[in-house]
Design an enzyme around this catalytic site. Sequence first.
Site, PDB file in Angstrom:
ATOM      1  N   LYS A 125       0.546  -0.867  -0.423  1.00 42.65           N
ATOM      2  CA  LYS A 125      -0.154  -0.569  -0.204  1.00 42.65           C
ATOM      3  C   LYS A 125       1.086   1.528  -0.201  1.00 42.65           C
ATOM      4  CE  LYS A 125      -4.004  -2.615   0.718  1.00 42.65           C
ATOM      5  NZ  LYS A 125      -3.265  -3.501   1.022  1.00 42.65           N
ATOM      6  N   LYS A 160      -8.111   1.866   4.264  1.00 42.46           N
ATOM      7  CA  LYS A 160      -8.617   0.308   4.247  1.00 42.46           C
ATOM      8  C   LYS A 160      -6.980  -0.152   5.056  1.00 42.46           C
ATOM      9  CE  LYS A 160      -6.181   0.997  -0.412  1.00 42.46           C
ATOM     10  NZ  LYS A 160      -6.344   0.950  -2.315  1.00 42.46           N
ATOM     11  N   ARG A 210      -5.465  -5.069 -12.931  1.00 45.96           N
ATOM     12  CA  ARG A 210      -4.188  -5.342 -12.391  1.00 45.96           C
ATOM     13  C   ARG A 210      -3.099  -5.206 -14.137  1.00 45.96           C
ATOM     14  NH1 ARG A 210      -2.064  -9.101  -9.021  1.00 45.96           N
ATOM     15  NH2 ARG A 210      -2.957  -6.908  -7.311  1.00 45.96           N
ATOM     16  N   ARG A 225     -10.293  -6.347 -12.660  1.00 46.02           N
ATOM     17  CA  ARG A 225     -11.661  -7.267 -10.982  1.00 46.02           C
ATOM     18  C   ARG A 225     -12.647  -6.293 -11.098  1.00 46.02           C
ATOM     19  NH1 ARG A 225      -6.624  -7.188  -8.197  1.00 46.02           N
ATOM     20  NH2 ARG A 225      -6.540  -5.362  -9.148  1.00 46.02           N
ATOM     21  N   ARG A 233     -15.757  -3.143  -4.462  1.00 43.86           N
ATOM     22  CA  ARG A 233     -14.343  -4.037  -4.866  1.00 43.86           C
ATOM     23  C   ARG A 233     -14.462  -4.360  -5.566  1.00 43.86           C
ATOM     24  NH1 ARG A 233     -14.032  -6.782   1.447  1.00 43.86           N
ATOM     25  NH2 ARG A 233     -16.718  -7.657   0.804  1.00 43.86           N
ATOM     26  N   ASP A 273      -1.966  -2.035  -9.779  1.00 44.47           N
ATOM     27  CA  ASP A 273      -3.386  -1.664  -9.743  1.00 44.47           C
ATOM     28  C   ASP A 273      -3.241  -0.382  -9.905  1.00 44.47           C
ATOM     29  OD1 ASP A 273      -3.573  -4.126  -8.857  1.00 44.47           O
ATOM     30  OD2 ASP A 273      -3.815  -3.373  -7.032  1.00 44.47           O
ATOM     31  N   GLU A 281      -1.980   0.599  -5.930  1.00 45.71           N
ATOM     32  CA  GLU A 281      -1.110  -0.144  -5.129  1.00 45.71           C
ATOM     33  C   GLU A 281       0.215  -0.944  -6.172  1.00 45.71           C
ATOM     34  OE1 GLU A 281      -3.588  -3.427  -3.169  1.00 45.71           O
ATOM     35  OE2 GLU A 281      -4.621  -1.864  -1.980  1.00 45.71           O
ATOM     36  N   ASN A 283       1.419  -4.180  -5.972  1.00 46.31           N
ATOM     37  CA  ASN A 283       2.188  -5.340  -4.927  1.00 46.31           C
ATOM     38  C   ASN A 283       3.049  -6.018  -5.946  1.00 46.31           C
ATOM     39  OD1 ASN A 283      -1.170  -6.024  -4.031  1.00 46.31           O
ATOM     40  ND2 ASN A 283      -0.906  -4.985  -5.794  1.00 46.31           N
TER      41      ASN A 283
END
Length: 317
Positions: A125, A160, A210, A225, A233, A273, A281, A283
């Site tokens: 994050k 979050k 993604r 997504r 979400r 993301d 984000e 990842n």
Amino acid sequence: MKLLFVADPIESFKTYKDTTYTMMREAVRRGHTVAACEPAHLHWENGQKVRGNVREIVLTGAEDVWFTETAVRDVALAEFDAVLMRKDPPFDAEFIYATHLLEQAEREGACVVNRPGALRDHPEKLAVMEFPQFVGPTLVTRSAEDVKRFHAEHRDIVLKPLDGMGGMGIFRVGPDGLNLGSITETLNHHGATTFMVQKFLPEITAGDKRVIIIDGEPAPFVLARIPQGTEVRGNLAAGGKGVAQPITDSDRATARAIGQVLSKRGLLLIGLDIIGAKVTEINVTSPTGFREILDQTGCDVPALYIDAVEKAVKKTR
């Protein structure tokens, strides 16, 4: 090559969507051997090399009973050609301890990807904060007053935890501010824990994209997504629908700019993301999406990744 995957228990893999499984499958297709262990199976005694109680496995080719175990051995990690760190979050103290053990194995000659120090230095994050030109309004805090101020300015926000994954613990608070105090207390544990607040991006309805970045270069397809029903979400684990799409020129440029910086630090694989045009984000622990992109488009992301692993191993020899 002999590859060791440090991951969650392999019995928990859902092979119809698991990215680590697709990596293993591609590695075996090329004639490499694979073994697996969990971070809890790593150990280090003074004067000796970092070792692991590893399971040597053979893939069956099926997707239900997908492996057989040939042996469990206590072996030095440096004996493997590559060690692939694929442990899912949380990014907690145990994860950090594992990176220290893997970093020692690296000093002993192991090729570890992603590099343990880089994993430790780029919490998923927080890593976005290094690239403000690509990020929407974002606040990292444990202060309830900071959150109130941020909400008053941006009106529609998402809160979050810093150590979550799969959409766990994500809340949206709209202009009415309903339950903002309670949500803040839940996330900051009454001021004891730092968390993240971001302006809500309505482009989420088109999907949380993604972007897979391998050795600094984005893959030609992304996995959008898309939230379903009343859910905000897009995470697949939260019921989002994964739709593979060609990468846009804008997303490619963003991914390349970030990927070129981070690949030089030892982050061979990144899952970026993006919602709309904003990065949310970065990842690096165990990015996913390989299987969905491969199945929907034929773009062989696992092959691109194992290509990069083979290249990284050659550099260490």
